[in-house]
Design a protein around this motif. Structure first.
Motif, PDB file in Angstrom:
ATOM      1  N   UNK A  28       0.822  -1.213   0.000  1.00 48.39           N
ATOM      2  CA  UNK A  28       0.000   0.000   0.000  1.00 48.39           C
ATOM      3  C   UNK A  28       0.856   1.262   0.000  1.00 48.39           C
ATOM      4  N   UNK A  29       1.922   1.269   0.789  1.00 53.15           N
ATOM      5  CA  UNK A  29       2.814   2.433   0.809  1.00 53.15           C
ATOM      6  C   UNK A  29       3.500   2.625  -0.535  1.00 53.15           C
ATOM      7  N   UNK A  30       3.912   1.525  -1.166  1.00 52.01           N
ATOM      8  CA  UNK A  30       4.565   1.625  -2.476  1.00 52.01           C
ATOM      9  C   UNK A  30       3.616   2.210  -3.512  1.00 52.01           C
ATOM     10  N   UNK A  31       2.355   1.819  -3.435  1.00 51.98           N
ATOM     11  CA  UNK A  31       1.385   2.333  -4.400  1.00 51.98           C
ATOM     12  C   UNK A  31       0.993   3.773  -4.077  1.00 51.98           C
ATOM     13  N   UNK A  32       0.866   4.094  -2.803  1.00 51.76           N
ATOM     14  CA  UNK A  32       0.427   5.435  -2.413  1.00 51.76           C
ATOM     15  C   UNK A  32       1.495   6.490  -2.675  1.00 51.76           C
ATOM     16  N   UNK A  34       4.240   6.025  -4.607  1.00 53.65           N
ATOM     17  CA  UNK A  34       4.916   5.779  -5.886  1.00 53.65           C
ATOM     18  C   UNK A  34       6.404   5.490  -5.698  1.00 53.65           C
ATOM     19  N   UNK A  35       6.705   4.694  -4.655  1.00 56.13           N
ATOM     20  CA  UNK A  35       8.095   4.284  -4.449  1.00 56.13           C
ATOM     21  C   UNK A  35       8.321   2.971  -5.184  1.00 56.13           C
ATOM     22  N   UNK A  36       9.495   2.794  -5.671  1.00 59.97           N
ATOM     23  CA  UNK A  36       9.797   1.582  -6.436  1.00 59.97           C
ATOM     24  C   UNK A  36       9.267   1.705  -7.850  1.00 59.97           C
ATOM     25  N   UNK A  37       9.644   0.767  -8.668  1.00 57.51           N
ATOM     26  CA  UNK A  37       9.187   0.779 -10.050  1.00 57.51           C
ATOM     27  C   UNK A  37       8.013  -0.184 -10.216  1.00 57.51           C
ATOM     28  N   UNK A  38       7.530  -0.324 -11.431  1.00 60.22           N
ATOM     29  CA  UNK A  38       6.383  -1.199 -11.685  1.00 60.22           C
ATOM     30  C   UNK A  38       6.690  -2.640 -11.324  1.00 60.22           C
ATOM     31  N   UNK A  44       5.360  -7.364  -5.322  1.00 60.66           N
ATOM     32  CA  UNK A  44       4.665  -7.365  -4.031  1.00 60.66           C
ATOM     33  C   UNK A  44       3.222  -7.832  -4.187  1.00 60.66           C
ATOM     34  N   UNK A  45       2.567  -7.389  -5.245  1.00 59.88           N
ATOM     35  CA  UNK A  45       1.174  -7.776  -5.463  1.00 59.88           C
ATOM     36  C   UNK A  45       1.051  -9.275  -5.732  1.00 59.88           C
ATOM     37  N   UNK A  46       1.941  -9.819  -6.524  1.00 60.44           N
ATOM     38  CA  UNK A  46       1.926 -11.256  -6.809  1.00 60.44           C
ATOM     39  C   UNK A  46       2.162 -12.057  -5.533  1.00 60.44           C
ATOM     40  N   UNK A  47       3.125 -11.618  -4.736  1.00 60.29           N
ATOM     41  CA  UNK A  47       3.403 -12.284  -3.470  1.00 60.29           C
ATOM     42  C   UNK A  47       2.191 -12.188  -2.542  1.00 60.29           C
ATOM     43  N   UNK A  48       1.545 -11.044  -2.524  1.00 64.30           N
ATOM     44  CA  UNK A  48       0.362 -10.830  -1.699  1.00 64.30           C
ATOM     45  C   UNK A  48      -0.766 -11.785  -2.086  1.00 64.30           C
ATOM     46  N   UNK A  49      -1.021 -11.926  -3.365  1.00 64.62           N
ATOM     47  CA  UNK A  49      -2.081 -12.818  -3.844  1.00 64.62           C
ATOM     48  C   UNK A  49      -1.761 -14.271  -3.514  1.00 64.62           C
ATOM     49  N   UNK A  50      -0.509 -14.678  -3.723  1.00 66.11           N
ATOM     50  CA  UNK A  50      -0.110 -16.054  -3.447  1.00 66.11           C
ATOM     51  C   UNK A  50      -0.276 -16.395  -1.961  1.00 66.11           C
TER      52      UNK A  50
END
Length: 97
Positions: A28-32, A34-38, A44-50
């Protein structure tokens, strides 16, 4: 290898959920902000879903104690469940602080 019991499984689920929450906070912090690249956000999102799917599997697993009854209700073996738990801990290791 130690036999898996319901109490230990519940403890592992609780710890995994705690670390999963920290992963979600990082995502959430990365998305809010805009830290890090795509790639990083996608990772992180893939890991979150898994991990979310793993948690559902672990919560649905019932340890009955008798292997004959256990095989009637559960498709996965206790070794499969232990492998899922171990994989969750490896995925969430950066959030074990």
């Amino acid at each position: 290898m130690q036999v898996l019991n319901q109490l230990q499984l519940n403890d592992d689920i609780g710890i995994i959920e705690l670390f999963h929450g920290r992963l979600g906070d990082d995502l959430a912090k990365s998305m809010a902000y805009h830290t890090g690249n795509f790639w990083y956000v996608d990772h992180l999102n893939t890991k979150n879903i898994l991990v979310s799917k793993y948690i559902v599997l672990l919560q649905d697993y019932n340890i009955v104690g008798d292997t004959t009854i256990n095989n009637e209700y559960n498709i996965l073996t206790e070794n499969d469940i232990q492998a899922i738990i171990d994989h969750c801990y490896r995925l969430l290791e950066p959030y074990n602080t």
